[in-house]
Design a protein around this motif. Structure first.
Motif, PDB file in Angstrom:
ATOM      1  N   THR A   1       4.810   3.328   1.020  1.00 11.08           N
ATOM      2  CA  THR A   1       3.597   3.199   0.221  1.00 11.08           C
ATOM      3  C   THR A   1       3.284   4.516  -0.491  1.00 11.08           C
ATOM      4  O   THR A   1       2.870   4.521  -1.654  1.00 11.08           O
ATOM      5  CB  THR A   1       2.421   2.751   1.098  1.00 11.08           C
TER       6      THR A   1
ATOM      7  N   ALA B   1      -1.769   2.977   5.095  1.00  8.87           N
ATOM      8  CA  ALA B   1      -0.786   1.891   5.121  1.00  8.87           C
ATOM      9  C   ALA B   1      -0.230   1.695   6.523  1.00  8.87           C
ATOM     10  O   ALA B   1      -0.062   0.570   7.000  1.00  8.87           O
ATOM     11  CB  ALA B   1       0.336   2.194   4.136  1.00  8.87           C
TER      12      ALA B   1
ATOM     13  N   GLU C   1       6.557   1.745   6.513  1.00  8.05           N
ATOM     14  CA  GLU C   1       5.680   1.194   5.479  1.00  8.05           C
ATOM     15  C   GLU C   1       4.764   2.264   4.913  1.00  8.05           C
ATOM     16  O   GLU C   1       4.539   2.320   3.704  1.00  8.05           O
ATOM     17  CB  GLU C   1       4.848   0.029   6.034  1.00  8.05           C
TER      18      GLU C   1
ATOM     19  N   LEU D   1      -1.025  -1.151   0.189  1.00  8.92           N
ATOM     20  CA  LEU D   1      -0.998  -0.595  -1.172  1.00  8.92           C
ATOM     21  C   LEU D   1      -2.063  -1.225  -2.065  1.00  8.92           C
ATOM     22  O   LEU D   1      -2.862  -0.533  -2.700  1.00  8.92           O
ATOM     23  CB  LEU D   1       0.387  -0.811  -1.783  1.00  8.92           C
TER      24      LEU D   1
END
Lengths: 119, 226
Positions: free
Chosen positions: B197, B145, B193, B75
């Motif tokens: 993100t 990400a 993830e 991020l």
């Protein structure tokens, strides 16, 4: 937008929970604890590749127990979540102050629905 | 992905530290300059750091029957450039090494290299590449990400394989072994993830559109996903 956000959350939860359910149904690999850390598995792998290797330095501070370790991890997560929560709250408040007329319309599309129920 | 304290031979530990230090210095400089020029970005940088702090504390179960954690550095790399995430990742890893016996001081250089250097740079590169292809922002953020996270764990596997080559098969056999532990475990976690993100970037675009527009990376491809 909102439906997609919910769907994304659902997928994240599923991806996280499914392994617990799927792997729990079959017996785990013998010799290794089920759902232990992958760091520990790597440590075991080093033990098989280089049986003579001894770590030459030990951690300066080791949590007294697994419980204390999880406390510290929870603390780390809480610090992160706290900052993000603060920013989200601030953003919502700022937006409301800037555009009071459209606040209700904006609130329905917001990421943090709980904060808008008071409206 | 943490290489445990003392689990890299001294030469390797020193080598990775030497590789990581210039990146750390560069990251501190670029972060300082960016904040000096745009003090209003302080808040968003704090959020990006908090995201890395939060995600790297979450040990999630995976299909291999072991647990691993996301890194959360993707991020910040997308928002502030990859260099800015080197100091952030360093602080997270130092915190875990000192307080939780997770990772270590001797292996800090190697861990910083995989999580705070390779991860953010891969994320940033993937984001630029996917963005150039004209795909939506959500797709670009997700892939960036997700692949950045995976790259971190592939790097860790390579670092361990370099330090502990298999007696017969050498680096390759060792690498596959460690990748089977780290990278494979990481696949579903990297997907999580990536999705998380995307959610955070969407929230940022929604609430902080003004600050976000000022960020060079996001202003280039601020297309909304469909």
């Amino acid at each position: 937008m909102k439906a997609r956000t919910w769907l994304t959350w659902a997928v994240i939860v599923l991806v996280t929970v499914l392994p617990l359910w799927l792997i729990g149904a079959t017996p785990g690999t013998p010799g290794t604890a089920l759902f232990g850390g992958s760091d520990d598995r790597a440590q075991q792998a080093i033990g098989t590749i280089a049986p003579g290797y001894r770590p030459w330095f030990s951690p300066v501070f080791t949590p007294a127990s697994d419980e204390i370790a999880s406390l510290l991890f929870a603390l780390q997560a809480a610090i992160g979540a706290g900052v993000i929560g603060y920013w989200l709250g601030l953003s919502v408040a700022r937006e409301r102050a800037q555009a009071p007329a459209t606040a209700t319309a904006a609130a329905s599309a917001a990421e943090a629905p709980r904060e808008h129920r008071a409206d | 992905m943490h290489i445990m304290e003392g689990f890299l031979p001294p030469a390797h530990a020193l080598g990775w530290t030497a590789v990581s230090l210039p990146f750390l210095a560069w990251g501190l400089r670029s972060m300082g300059r960016s904040l000096q020029a745009h003090p209003e970005r302080r808040m968003l940088l704090g959020v990006a750091a908090a995201f890395a702090f939060l995600l790297s504390a979450l040990k999630l179960p995976s299909v291999t029957g072991s647990c691993s954690h996301p890194t959360g550095v993707g991020l910040g790399a997308l928002l502030f450039g990859p260099a800015a995430m080197v100091p952030v990742g360093f602080v997270v890893l130092l915190f875990q090494a000192l307080l939780m016996a997770h990772g270590g001081i001797t292996t800090l250089g190697a861990n910083v290299f995989s999580m705070a250097i390779v991860g953010p740079f891969v994320s940033y590169g993937v984001f630029r590449a996917v963005g150039a292809l004209g795909l939506s922002r959500s797709v670009a953020v997700f892939l960036a990400a997700c692949l950045g996270d995976l790259a971190t764990y592939v790097t860790t596997s390579a670092q361990l394989a370099l330090a502990f080559p298999d007696a017969v098969g050498g680096f390759q056999v060792s690498f596959l072994k460690f990748a089977g532990i780290f990278a494979l475990t990481q696949v579903p976690i990297a997907i999580s993830e990536g999705l998380l993100t995307v959610l955070v970037v969407n929230a940022m675009a929604r609430f902080n559109a003004h600050e976000l527009r000022a960020l060079p990376v996001m202003s280039l491809r601020a297309r909304e996903g469909t």
